[in-house]
Design a protein around this motif. Sequence first.
Motif, mmCIF file in Angstrom:
data_model
loop_
_atom_site.group_PDB
_atom_site.id
_atom_site.type_symbol
_atom_site.label_atom_id
_atom_site.label_comp_id
_atom_site.label_asym_id
_atom_site.label_seq_id
_atom_site.Cartn_x
_atom_site.Cartn_y
_atom_site.Cartn_z
ATOM 1 N N ARG A 7 2.362 1.639 -3.422
ATOM 2 C CA ARG A 7 1.347 2.085 -4.368
ATOM 3 C C ARG A 7 1.070 3.579 -4.216
ATOM 4 N NH1 ARG A 7 -2.623 -0.979 -2.772
ATOM 5 N NH2 ARG A 7 -1.810 -2.769 -3.905
ATOM 6 N N SER A 8 0.927 4.028 -2.984
ATOM 7 C CA SER A 8 0.651 5.451 -2.766
ATOM 8 C C SER A 8 1.856 6.307 -3.153
ATOM 9 C CB SER A 8 0.254 5.707 -1.316
ATOM 10 O OG SER A 8 1.326 5.413 -0.443
ATOM 11 N N THR A 9 3.060 5.792 -2.930
ATOM 12 C CA THR A 9 4.260 6.518 -3.360
ATOM 13 C C THR A 9 4.294 6.619 -4.880
ATOM 14 O OG1 THR A 9 5.457 5.720 -1.425
ATOM 15 C CG2 THR A 9 6.774 6.559 -3.248
ATOM 16 N N GLY A 10 3.962 5.539 -5.555
ATOM 17 C CA GLY A 10 3.916 5.554 -7.025
ATOM 18 C C GLY A 10 2.879 6.527 -7.554
ATOM 19 N N GLU A 11 1.703 6.557 -6.920
ATOM 20 C CA GLU A 11 0.660 7.490 -7.344
ATOM 21 C C GLU A 11 1.106 8.937 -7.127
ATOM 22 O OE1 GLU A 11 -2.776 6.363 -5.136
ATOM 23 O OE2 GLU A 11 -3.166 4.592 -6.365
ATOM 24 N N ALA A 12 1.766 9.189 -6.006
ATOM 25 C CA ALA A 12 2.248 10.539 -5.731
ATOM 26 C C ALA A 12 3.300 10.959 -6.753
ATOM 27 C CB ALA A 12 2.819 10.625 -4.317
ATOM 28 N N LYS A 45 4.810 14.033 -11.615
ATOM 29 C CA LYS A 45 5.270 14.076 -13.006
ATOM 30 C C LYS A 45 4.245 14.763 -13.898
ATOM 31 C CE LYS A 45 8.568 10.351 -13.078
ATOM 32 N NZ LYS A 45 9.103 9.236 -13.843
ATOM 33 N N LYS A 46 2.947 14.511 -13.659
ATOM 34 C CA LYS A 46 1.907 15.185 -14.444
ATOM 35 C C LYS A 46 1.988 16.692 -14.260
ATOM 36 C CE LYS A 46 -1.567 11.515 -14.360
ATOM 37 N NZ LYS A 46 -2.894 11.141 -13.840
ATOM 38 N N LYS A 91 0.835 -1.203 0.000
ATOM 39 C CA LYS A 91 0.000 0.000 0.000
ATOM 40 C C LYS A 91 0.869 1.253 0.000
ATOM 41 C CE LYS A 91 -3.734 -2.212 2.558
ATOM 42 N NZ LYS A 91 -4.474 -2.251 3.818
ATOM 43 N N GLY A 103 3.498 9.844 -9.786
ATOM 44 C CA GLY A 103 2.783 10.056 -11.045
ATOM 45 C C GLY A 103 2.132 11.429 -11.094
ATOM 46 N N GLU A 104 1.491 11.825 -10.000
ATOM 47 C CA GLU A 104 0.873 13.156 -9.936
ATOM 48 C C GLU A 104 1.930 14.252 -10.050
ATOM 49 O OE1 GLU A 104 -2.347 14.113 -9.831
ATOM 50 O OE2 GLU A 104 -2.853 12.004 -10.140
#
Length: 101
Positions: free
Chosen positions: A40-45, A50-51, A37, A47-48
């Motif tokens: 996953r949250s680190t990856g989502e952060a 980078k966007k 978890k 990704g955001e």
Amino acid sequence: MVAEIAPLVIPGVPGGPELLIILFIAILLFGANKIPKLARSTGEAMGEFKKGQEKVEKELDEMRETGNYDLDEEEDDEFVDTESVTDEESSSDTEKETEAN
């Protein structure tokens, strides 16, 4: 002539045994169930982030190409003062004015 291969060791970066120790400590601290978890949250952060970075770079490139450096173009809203005025402030101002008279 013999070519030497440079080692892939970067000073200051932990190697194999150090990474295993860090992973073991992470498992002890967070538990085996929470690590996926957390990853996953680190990856989502990331990704955001980078966007957002790509959006800023795109806007900067557009500004360079067009020569339009007007930053207020996207801000259609007028300035709104968000500082709240409480009853205590207004009543204390009124009391000061009354005492002065």
